[in-house]
Write a protein that holds these residues in place. Sequence first.
Motif, PDB file in Angstrom:
ATOM      1  N   CYS A  61      76.859   0.693  55.885  1.00  0.00           N
ATOM      2  CA  CYS A  61      77.801   1.596  55.231  1.00  0.00           C
ATOM      3  C   CYS A  61      78.959   1.866  56.177  1.00  0.00           C
ATOM      4  O   CYS A  61      78.748   2.140  57.364  1.00  0.00           O
ATOM      5  N   ASP A  62      80.157   1.763  55.655  1.00  0.00           N
ATOM      6  CA  ASP A  62      81.361   2.082  56.409  1.00  0.00           C
ATOM      7  C   ASP A  62      82.061   3.256  55.740  1.00  0.00           C
ATOM      8  O   ASP A  62      82.180   3.306  54.515  1.00  0.00           O
ATOM      9  N   LYS A  63      82.533   4.186  56.557  1.00  0.00           N
ATOM     10  CA  LYS A  63      83.378   5.275  56.074  1.00  0.00           C
ATOM     11  C   LYS A  63      84.805   4.754  56.185  1.00  0.00           C
ATOM     12  O   LYS A  63      85.223   4.320  57.259  1.00  0.00           O
ATOM     13  N   VAL A  64      85.539   4.762  55.068  1.00  0.00           N
ATOM     14  CA  VAL A  64      86.840   4.099  55.013  1.00  0.00           C
ATOM     15  C   VAL A  64      87.928   5.040  54.511  1.00  0.00           C
ATOM     16  O   VAL A  64      87.646   6.109  53.967  1.00  0.00           O
ATOM     17  N   THR A  65      89.162   4.605  54.683  1.00  0.00           N
ATOM     18  CA  THR A  65      90.293   5.350  54.131  1.00  0.00           C
ATOM     19  C   THR A  65      90.481   4.950  52.672  1.00  0.00           C
ATOM     20  O   THR A  65      89.918   3.959  52.208  1.00  0.00           O
ATOM     21  N   GLY A  66      91.267   5.701  51.953  1.00  0.00           N
ATOM     22  CA  GLY A  66      91.540   5.384  50.556  1.00  0.00           C
ATOM     23  C   GLY A  66      90.752   6.285  49.623  1.00  0.00           C
ATOM     24  O   GLY A  66      90.119   7.260  50.037  1.00  0.00           O
ATOM     25  N   ASP A  67      90.786   5.950  48.349  1.00  0.00           N
ATOM     26  CA  ASP A  67      90.125   6.770  47.342  1.00  0.00           C
ATOM     27  C   ASP A  67      88.608   6.805  47.523  1.00  0.00           C
ATOM     28  O   ASP A  67      87.968   7.820  47.307  1.00  0.00           O
ATOM     29  N   ASP A  68      88.027   5.650  47.853  1.00  0.00           N
ATOM     30  CA  ASP A  68      86.588   5.592  48.091  1.00  0.00           C
ATOM     31  C   ASP A  68      86.355   5.882  49.567  1.00  0.00           C
ATOM     32  O   ASP A  68      86.942   5.245  50.432  1.00  0.00           O
ATOM     33  N   CYS A  69      85.495   6.846  49.847  1.00  0.00           N
ATOM     34  CA  CYS A  69      85.262   7.222  51.245  1.00  0.00           C
ATOM     35  C   CYS A  69      84.245   6.322  51.936  1.00  0.00           C
ATOM     36  O   CYS A  69      84.225   6.231  53.154  1.00  0.00           O
ATOM     37  N   PHE A  70      83.380   5.686  51.145  1.00  0.00           N
ATOM     38  CA  PHE A  70      82.339   4.839  51.718  1.00  0.00           C
ATOM     39  C   PHE A  70      82.295   3.501  50.989  1.00  0.00           C
ATOM     40  O   PHE A  70      82.451   3.451  49.767  1.00  0.00           O
ATOM     41  N   ILE A  71      82.040   2.457  51.750  1.00  0.00           N
ATOM     42  CA  ILE A  71      81.716   1.152  51.179  1.00  0.00           C
ATOM     43  C   ILE A  71      80.392   0.754  51.805  1.00  0.00           C
ATOM     44  O   ILE A  71      80.266   0.698  53.039  1.00  0.00           O
ATOM     45  N   ALA A  72      79.395   0.516  50.955  1.00  0.00           N
ATOM     46  CA  ALA A  72      78.039   0.293  51.443  1.00  0.00           C
ATOM     47  C   ALA A  72      77.446  -0.979  50.858  1.00  0.00           C
ATOM     48  O   ALA A  72      77.823  -1.421  49.773  1.00  0.00           O
ATOM     49  N   ARG A  73      76.500  -1.536  51.604  1.00  0.00           N
ATOM     50  CA  ARG A  73      75.743  -2.708  51.156  1.00  0.00           C
ATOM     51  C   ARG A  73      74.330  -2.220  50.844  1.00  0.00           C
ATOM     52  O   ARG A  73      73.726  -1.504  51.627  1.00  0.00           O
ATOM     53  N   LEU A  74      73.850  -2.624  49.687  1.00  0.00           N
ATOM     54  CA  LEU A  74      72.569  -2.153  49.173  1.00  0.00           C
ATOM     55  C   LEU A  74      71.727  -3.360  48.773  1.00  0.00           C
ATOM     56  O   LEU A  74      72.231  -4.283  48.125  1.00  0.00           O
ATOM     57  N   HIS A  75      70.469  -3.374  49.155  1.00  0.00           N
ATOM     58  CA  HIS A  75      69.546  -4.440  48.763  1.00  0.00           C
ATOM     59  C   HIS A  75      68.485  -3.837  47.850  1.00  0.00           C
ATOM     60  O   HIS A  75      67.880  -2.809  48.192  1.00  0.00           O
ATOM     61  N   VAL A  76      68.275  -4.461  46.690  1.00  0.00           N
ATOM     62  CA  VAL A  76      67.295  -3.966  45.721  1.00  0.00           C
ATOM     63  C   VAL A  76      66.484  -5.122  45.157  1.00  0.00           C
ATOM     64  O   VAL A  76      66.900  -6.279  45.203  1.00  0.00           O
ATOM     65  N   ARG A  77      65.338  -4.759  44.598  1.00  0.00           N
ATOM     66  CA  ARG A  77      64.457  -5.777  44.011  1.00  0.00           C
ATOM     67  C   ARG A  77      64.827  -6.056  42.549  1.00  0.00           C
ATOM     68  O   ARG A  77      64.674  -7.170  42.074  1.00  0.00           O
TER      69      ARG A  77
END
Length: 147
Positions: free
Chosen positions: A93-109
């Motif tokens: 997960c990265d905290k970023v600038t812009g409208d979205d505060c976070f960009i995250a990678r998620l792994h699911v089954r």
Amino acid sequence: MIDVIDQQLLAALMDDSRCSLKTLAGITGLSSPSVGERLRRLEERGVLKGYTVEVDPKHFGYLLQAIVRIRPLPGQLQEVERQIQAIPEFTECDKVTGDDCFIARLHVRTMDQLDTLLDRLNGYAETNTAIVKKTPVKRRLPPLAGG
């Protein structure tokens, strides 16, 4: 300062973090003790932060990978960050600038698991999810030589 030999060592270790000193010596033309000393100095300077392995989540049943853009609701930034940290399926997960505060990678089954995990953020944030089809560029270093 990073020189050509250090760049060769770092590139080799990025490719295979289990490279032996003997292998690294062969790549660089240095002796094994000299390679060991260079690695120690890179570690002390904080250039080389650690050695790791790459594990394929698919072998543990995580067949889907998603990139999730997360926009906290007003006043919910810290709670969203806590929620993300508490969900182990978020692997980056990265905290970023812009409208979205976070960009995250998620792994699911499964898609159902994706929905369940994202539902945990519903009261705190809006999410936008993209399923990863392929990763044409794996994590890598930017060019190390001055440009």
